[in-house]
Design a protein around this motif. Structure first.
Motif, short mmCIF file in Angstrom:
data_model
loop_
_atom_site.label_atom_id
_atom_site.label_comp_id
_atom_site.label_asym_id
_atom_site.label_seq_id
_atom_site.Cartn_x
_atom_site.Cartn_y
_atom_site.Cartn_z
N PRO A 238 -14.74 -3.42 28.65
CA PRO A 238 -14.66 -3.07 27.28
C PRO A 238 -14.02 -3.92 26.50
O PRO A 238 -14.16 -3.91 25.22
N LEU A 239 -13.00 -4.69 26.85
CA LEU A 239 -12.44 -5.82 26.05
C LEU A 239 -13.42 -6.71 25.62
O LEU A 239 -13.31 -7.09 24.29
N LEU B 146 -16.85 -8.91 21.00
CA LEU B 146 -17.82 -9.14 20.41
C LEU B 146 -18.11 -8.25 18.95
O LEU B 146 -18.63 -8.77 18.19
N LYS B 147 -17.76 -6.90 19.14
CA LYS B 147 -17.96 -6.01 18.01
C LYS B 147 -17.11 -6.65 17.04
O LYS B 147 -17.80 -6.92 15.56
N VAL C 161 -16.66 -9.52 11.56
CA VAL C 161 -15.99 -10.66 10.95
C VAL C 161 -17.14 -11.59 10.25
O VAL C 161 -16.96 -11.99 9.15
N GLY C 162 -18.24 -11.82 11.11
CA GLY C 162 -19.03 -12.84 10.58
C GLY C 162 -19.90 -12.26 9.54
O GLY C 162 -20.10 -12.86 8.51
N ILE C 163 -20.31 -10.87 9.59
CA ILE C 163 -21.14 -10.31 8.62
C ILE C 163 -20.36 -10.16 7.28
O ILE C 163 -20.98 -10.43 6.04
N VAL C 164 -18.99 -9.81 7.62
CA VAL C 164 -17.90 -9.77 6.10
C VAL C 164 -18.01 -11.17 5.75
O VAL C 164 -18.21 -11.24 4.17
#
Length: 70
Positions: free
Chosen positions: A28-29, A34-35, A40-43
């Motif tokens: 989960p970490l 990854l999420k 952050v990459g999309i923003v």
């Protein structure tokens, strides 16, 4: 014979314990990291499309001297 059975039992318990830690804590970490990285990459890409100078300032602030000029 009893000793070999005890060794196999302890190995099985240790295996279940390690697997439990792997699936309940580590994965989960990793998924969360990854999420967050994807978000952050999309923003950053959206900000870069709207205002490239501001995106460079963000990259400088985030990465310091390691920022690569694009």
């Amino acid at each position: 014979m009893i000793r070999a059975g005890l060794v196999l039992f302890v190995a099985g318990v240790a295996g279940f314990w390690v697997t439990g830690i792997l699936f309940s804590l580590v994965l989960p970490l990793v998924w969360l990291a990854l999420k967050v990285g994807f978000f952050v990459g999309i923003v950053y890409l959206i900000v870069r499309l709207v205002n490239p100078e501001y995106a460079d300032k963000l990259k400088e602030k985030c990465c310091g001297g390691r920022a690569v000029k694009s």
